[in-house]
Design an enzyme around this catalytic site. Structure first.
Site, PDB file in Angstrom:
ATOM      1  N   THR A 186       5.872   2.074   3.235  1.00 48.21           N
ATOM      2  CA  THR A 186       4.906   1.931   2.273  1.00 48.21           C
ATOM      3  C   THR A 186       4.156   3.342   1.986  1.00 48.21           C
ATOM      4  O   THR A 186       4.205   4.506   2.779  1.00 48.21           O
ATOM      5  CB  THR A 186       3.742   1.136   2.975  1.00 48.21           C
ATOM      6  OG1 THR A 186       4.476  -0.064   3.383  1.00 48.21           O
ATOM      7  CG2 THR A 186       2.530   0.997   2.471  1.00 48.21           C
ATOM      8  N   VAL A 215       4.565 -11.842   1.682  1.00 48.49           N
ATOM      9  CA  VAL A 215       3.300 -10.760   1.484  1.00 48.49           C
ATOM     10  C   VAL A 215       3.318 -10.000   2.631  1.00 48.49           C
ATOM     11  O   VAL A 215       2.970 -10.790   3.829  1.00 48.49           O
ATOM     12  CB  VAL A 215       2.352 -11.541   0.802  1.00 48.49           C
ATOM     13  CG1 VAL A 215       1.213 -10.556   0.685  1.00 48.49           C
ATOM     14  CG2 VAL A 215       2.521 -12.262  -0.312  1.00 48.49           C
ATOM     15  N   ASP A 217       1.023  -6.502   4.665  1.00 47.25           N
ATOM     16  CA  ASP A 217      -0.539  -6.326   4.999  1.00 47.25           C
ATOM     17  C   ASP A 217      -1.134  -5.779   3.609  1.00 47.25           C
ATOM     18  O   ASP A 217      -2.011  -5.730   3.319  1.00 47.25           O
ATOM     19  CB  ASP A 217      -0.712  -5.412   6.095  1.00 47.25           C
ATOM     20  CG  ASP A 217       0.105  -4.159   5.948  1.00 47.25           C
ATOM     21  OD1 ASP A 217       1.466  -4.216   5.859  1.00 47.25           O
ATOM     22  OD2 ASP A 217      -0.496  -3.158   5.841  1.00 47.25           O
TER      23      ASP A 217
HETATM   24  N1  GLY Z   1       3.466  -2.480   5.509  1.00 40.86           N
HETATM   25  C1  GLY Z   1       4.324  -2.994   4.445  1.00 40.86           C
HETATM   26  C2  GLY Z   1       4.668  -4.309   4.481  1.00 40.86           C
HETATM   27  O1  GLY Z   1       4.945  -4.798   5.605  1.00 40.86           O
HETATM   28  O2  GLY Z   1       4.854  -5.045   3.658  1.00 40.86           O
END
Ligand code: GLY
Length: 317
Positions: A186, A215, A217
């Site tokens: 990310t 989905v 975080d």
């Molecule tokens: N941190 C990105 C996800 O888990 O979608």
């Protein structure tokens, strides 16, 4: 657990009464293969420069984080925008959030498949709709209505990720090391502008081989990002399923009343590890511009602007 933090600079107010701007970007916290380290560092450095050029000429924190994250979305090195990991259906599916620390306004988009810069769409949701979050086809219809053109999903797919997806069933053991289930690549940015306002932005392709519609975080307010001028701004990365359990970005902002940004970052990552066993990382700025960076992943790619305006970029090991 290996808790890691860096030793970032303290950024102070100028003697003109204005706040000295500050900016940090990250390019994810995961098992970044060594051959991708130079590109990860370079991408973070370029994005930090783009954001800083906006801040140093009096631009807003919102403009800075959006521009920095757009560049990371355009860079195929990262798990955001073009170059993202593929889901179990072999498609890129993107999430993003942006938040304004001055007003607490936020915009987020979830599971969009035909938008090359979801962070810009998230900002339009914040400024041009009565809502905070739009998902999938609804978000894309909103994009079209606001002059954002849609692209074919295959425009967002790069050969590296197509090959990773094709080989996922062939050799599960070796691909687990090379291509972890939670790459966490990310991207995000946090900024403080000369007016003293904070903003944050986070964008992701999520996890490799995720169930369509999953989905993480990143687009969830308080988990993937949070900004409040009364406290600080945070962008998180790593295992979304774990990070959202401790609402990690809001946790850091709340802790800033009692501790420094670096202490708050390290405390939150320690809690993540202790309570969930999950891995993640985060970048934080408090409302004085003091920096916090921590992770319990093998790496965290990041860049920040030092008090003399230089860009410092690295992959923390
Ligand atoms: N941190 C990105 C996800 O888990 O979608």
């Amino acid at each position: 657990m290996h808790l890691k933090g860096v030793s970032p600079p303290t950024m102070t107010s100028t003697n003109t009464g204005q706040t000295r701007p500050a900016l940090i970007v990250h390019g994810g916290a995961w098992q970044i293969p060594e051959e991708m380290h130079p590109d990860s560092i370079r991408g973070c450095r370029v994005s930090a420069r783009i954001g800083w050029d906006i801040l140093k000429t009096g631009g807003s924190a919102l403009d800075a984080v959006e521009a920095a994250v757009r560049n990371l979305e355009d860079d195929p090195t990262f798990d955001a925008g073009r170059g993202s990991v593929l889901n179990a259906a072999g498609e890129v599916e993107l999430d993003a959030i942006i938040m304004d620390g001055k007003t607490l306004n936020l915009g987020a988009v979830i599971a969009v498949k035909h938008v090359s810069n979801p962070i810009t769409l998230a900002r339009l949701v914040m400024t041009e709709s009565d809502h905070n979050i739009l998902v999938s086809e609804g978000a894309e219809a909103f994009a079209l209505n606001h002059d954002i053109s849609l692209c074919p999903n295959w425009d967002l797919i790069v050969e590296r990720e197509r090959e990773r997806w094709r080989s996922k069933d062939a050799d599960e053991d070796s691909s687990a090391d090379l291509f972890p289930q939670h790459p966490g690549g990310t991207v995000g940015a946090v900024a403080l502008d000369a007016e003293g306002h904070l903003a944050t932005a986070t964008s992701t392709g999520g996890t490799f081989n995720k169930h369509p519609g999953r989905v993480g975080d990143s687009p969830l307010v308080g988990s993937g990002a949070y900004a409040d001028d009364r406290a600080g701004a945070v962008s998180a990365t790593g295992e979304g399923e774990a990070l959202m359990k401790v609402v990690i970005s809001k946790l850091v902002c709340d802790s800033l009343k009692q501790m420094t940004a670096q202490e708050a970052a390290e405390t939150a990552i320690a809690l993540l590890s202790e309570r969930t066993g999950g891995q993640g990382g985060l970048i934080a700025l408090d409302n004085n511009g003091d920096v916090g960076i921590a992770h319990c992943t093998p790496y965290l790619a990041y860049a920040y602007v030092t008090s003399d305006g230089e860009i410092s970029a690295d992959i923390e090991v």
